[in-house]
Design an enzyme around this catalytic site. Sequence first.
Site, PDB file in Angstrom:
ATOM      1  CE  LYS A 191       3.563   2.660 -12.279  1.00 33.52           C
ATOM      2  NZ  LYS A 191       2.381   3.541 -12.246  1.00 33.52           N
ATOM      3  NE  ARG A 244       1.748   2.470  -6.129  1.00 29.93           N
ATOM      4  CZ  ARG A 244       1.715   1.450  -6.954  1.00 29.93           C
ATOM      5  NH1 ARG A 244       2.781   0.844  -7.303  1.00 29.93           N
ATOM      6  NH2 ARG A 244       0.589   0.980  -7.415  1.00 29.93           N
ATOM      7  NE  ARG A 262      -4.586  -1.184 -16.254  1.00 25.93           N
ATOM      8  CZ  ARG A 262      -3.663  -0.676 -15.440  1.00 25.93           C
ATOM      9  NH1 ARG A 262      -2.494  -0.308 -15.910  1.00 25.93           N
ATOM     10  NH2 ARG A 262      -3.923  -0.522 -14.165  1.00 25.93           N
ATOM     11  NE  ARG A 319      -4.764  -3.889 -12.052  1.00 29.92           N
ATOM     12  CZ  ARG A 319      -3.712  -3.097 -11.872  1.00 29.92           C
ATOM     13  NH1 ARG A 319      -2.763  -3.039 -12.788  1.00 29.92           N
ATOM     14  NH2 ARG A 319      -3.587  -2.364 -10.795  1.00 29.92           N
ATOM     15  NE  ARG A 355      -4.967   1.568  -8.779  1.00 31.27           N
ATOM     16  CZ  ARG A 355      -5.365   1.150  -9.989  1.00 31.27           C
ATOM     17  NH1 ARG A 355      -6.647   1.058 -10.280  1.00 31.27           N
ATOM     18  NH2 ARG A 355      -4.485   0.829 -10.889  1.00 31.27           N
TER      19      ARG A 355
HETATM   20  P1  AMP Z   1      -0.200  -1.563  -9.496  1.00 32.53           P
HETATM   21  O1  AMP Z   1      -0.380  -2.772 -10.359  1.00 32.53           O
HETATM   22  O2  AMP Z   1       1.229  -1.056  -9.502  1.00 32.53           O
HETATM   23  O3  AMP Z   1      -1.187  -0.476  -9.803  1.00 32.53           O
HETATM   24  O4  AMP Z   1      -0.480  -2.031  -7.980  1.00 32.53           O
HETATM   25  C1  AMP Z   1      -1.726  -2.552  -7.588  1.00 32.53           C
HETATM   26  C2  AMP Z   1      -1.886  -2.435  -6.072  1.00 32.53           C
HETATM   27  O5  AMP Z   1      -0.846  -3.195  -5.424  1.00 32.53           O
HETATM   28  C3  AMP Z   1      -1.746  -1.030  -5.507  1.00 32.53           C
HETATM   29  O6  AMP Z   1      -2.956  -0.284  -5.564  1.00 32.53           O
HETATM   30  C4  AMP Z   1      -1.330  -1.333  -4.074  1.00 32.53           C
HETATM   31  O7  AMP Z   1      -2.443  -1.768  -3.286  1.00 32.53           O
HETATM   32  C5  AMP Z   1      -0.411  -2.539  -4.250  1.00 32.53           C
HETATM   33  N1  AMP Z   1       1.001  -2.092  -4.445  1.00 32.53           N
HETATM   34  C6  AMP Z   1       1.765  -2.293  -5.558  1.00 32.53           C
HETATM   35  N2  AMP Z   1       3.000  -1.776  -5.396  1.00 32.53           N
HETATM   36  C7  AMP Z   1       3.013  -1.228  -4.155  1.00 32.53           C
HETATM   37  C8  AMP Z   1       3.992  -0.529  -3.394  1.00 32.53           C
HETATM   38  N3  AMP Z   1       5.218  -0.253  -3.882  1.00 32.53           N
HETATM   39  N4  AMP Z   1       3.655  -0.114  -2.145  1.00 32.53           N
HETATM   40  C9  AMP Z   1       2.433  -0.370  -1.625  1.00 32.53           C
HETATM   41  N5  AMP Z   1       1.460  -1.003  -2.288  1.00 32.53           N
HETATM   42  C10 AMP Z   1       1.738  -1.443  -3.545  1.00 32.53           C
END
Ligand code: AMP
Length: 214
Positions: A14, A91, A125, A160, A171
């Site tokens: 993404k 999400r 990554r 990360r 996840r």
């Molecule tokens: P990402 O960088 O998009 O993989 O997000 C990292 C973490 O942030 C996720 O594993 C969630 O804990 C939290 N997070 C990010 N976006 C959302 C969302 N739309 N709803 C709930 N948790 C989120």
Amino acid sequence: MKKLILFGPPGAGKGTFSGQIKKILPEITHISTGDIFRENLKNETPLGIKAKSYMDKGELVPDEVVIDMVRDRLNKEDAKTNGFILDGFPRTLRQAEALTDITEIDLLLLLEVSRDIIFKRILGRYGCKNCGEIYNKYTLPPKVEGKCDKCGAEIKFEQRSDDNEETLKNRLDAYEKNAKPIIKYYKKRGNLKKVDAKDTLKYTEDDIKHILEI
Ligand code: AMP
């Protein structure tokens, strides 16, 4: 002015695809909820502290918290004037419904990719600490080892904190559980488009314009 959602499992690309879109629509506002949380975590804000325990486990931050945050962000002038790419939101179905109340979106791009590729991408990554450019140990190393292509700073492989196998499984489970109703919701509304995300870096400017219908 385009209002887009990039949707797909962790590791679908993404962030990378957002970068490709931004080359064509440089004004568009890229909004990554994960990035906003990480920034808040780094600065130890109340929002960051609230999100930390969920993020550490690879669980979703509660809907109310995320929805309020996204509403505030989408109401800022840049997103209103130049359009936006939402990366990592919605999400859950509840987030999708809340988003419809905030604004109508033009297109949800569903990035499709196999589980094999996801594991490789996520576990390999890493990013440049100086400018945030993303690389991959297996598939996308910097052109010169240890040196960032974008800003020239020295970089070393540093993941990360939530990019480990255990958290990744959570996840992916969270994604699989929530994705179906969201996909159904946007299909029904007629603004979902599938994108083969095996190697989006191969897409030309014309390919991307075609996908975005511009
Ligand atoms: P990402 O960088 O998009 O993989 O997000 C990292 C973490 O942030 C996720 O594993 C969630 O804990 C939290 N997070 C990010 N976006 C959302 C969302 N739309 N709803 C709930 N948790 C989120």
